[in-house]
Design a protein around this motif. Structure first.
Motif, PDB file in Angstrom:
ATOM      1  N   MET A 118     -52.395  46.252  57.169  1.00  0.00           N
ATOM      2  CA  MET A 118     -52.417  47.239  58.769  1.00  0.00           C
ATOM      3  C   MET A 118     -50.948  47.641  59.418  1.00  0.00           C
ATOM      4  N   PRO A 119     -51.268  49.154  59.640  1.00  0.00           N
ATOM      5  CA  PRO A 119     -49.595  49.638  60.082  1.00  0.00           C
ATOM      6  C   PRO A 119     -48.806  48.419  60.935  1.00  0.00           C
ATOM      7  N   ALA A 120     -49.922  48.468  62.184  1.00  0.00           N
ATOM      8  CA  ALA A 120     -48.946  47.569  63.242  1.00  0.00           C
ATOM      9  C   ALA A 120     -47.732  45.996  62.186  1.00  0.00           C
ATOM     10  N   HIS A 121     -48.642  45.436  60.467  1.00  0.00           N
ATOM     11  CA  HIS A 121     -47.777  44.405  60.334  1.00  0.00           C
ATOM     12  C   HIS A 121     -47.263  44.691  59.190  1.00  0.00           C
ATOM     13  N   ARG A 122     -46.740  46.483  59.305  1.00  0.00           N
ATOM     14  CA  ARG A 122     -45.433  46.742  58.253  1.00  0.00           C
ATOM     15  C   ARG A 122     -44.446  46.468  58.015  1.00  0.00           C
ATOM     16  N   GLY A 123     -43.455  46.141  57.353  1.00  0.00           N
ATOM     17  CA  GLY A 123     -42.343  45.566  57.726  1.00  0.00           C
ATOM     18  C   GLY A 123     -41.473  44.431  58.059  1.00  0.00           C
ATOM     19  N   ALA A 124     -42.527  43.451  58.308  1.00  0.00           N
ATOM     20  CA  ALA A 124     -42.414  42.209  58.944  1.00  0.00           C
ATOM     21  C   ALA A 124     -41.613  41.101  56.989  1.00  0.00           C
ATOM     22  N   GLY A 125     -41.246  41.616  55.918  1.00  0.00           N
ATOM     23  CA  GLY A 125     -41.456  41.598  55.186  1.00  0.00           C
ATOM     24  C   GLY A 125     -42.295  40.778  54.543  1.00  0.00           C
ATOM     25  N   LEU A 126     -43.887  40.347  54.596  1.00  0.00           N
ATOM     26  CA  LEU A 126     -44.746  39.645  54.152  1.00  0.00           C
ATOM     27  C   LEU A 126     -45.665  40.616  52.787  1.00  0.00           C
TER      28      LEU A 126
END
Length: 67
Positions: A1-9
């Motif tokens: 999901m694009p909104a969660h990109r960059g969080a390190g998941l």
């Protein structure tokens, strides 16, 4: 999901799986992974975890009509 990109998941999950694999299968000496060209984030994750590029492949698909 694009909104969660960059969080390190992705980094967290991939690192956890590598640790699990090592604990459960200590004889494993190599892990191979791949990703699609349009996934621009995963190569950075792979690099941070110590993966190195060693091969590049291409896949092609042809849809053949059934009639």
């Amino acid at each position: 999901m694009p909104a969660h990109r960059g969080a390190g998941l992705g980094l967290w999950v991939k690192a956890a799986m590598a640790r699990w694999l090592r604990a459960e299968h200590p004889g494993v000496v190599e892990i191979e992974t791949d990703n699609a060209d349009d996934n621009v984030h995963m190569p950075a994750v792979n690099h941070r975890l110590g993966f190195r590029a060693y091969r590049r492949t291409r896949e092609f698909q042809l849809d053949v009509p059934t009639t």
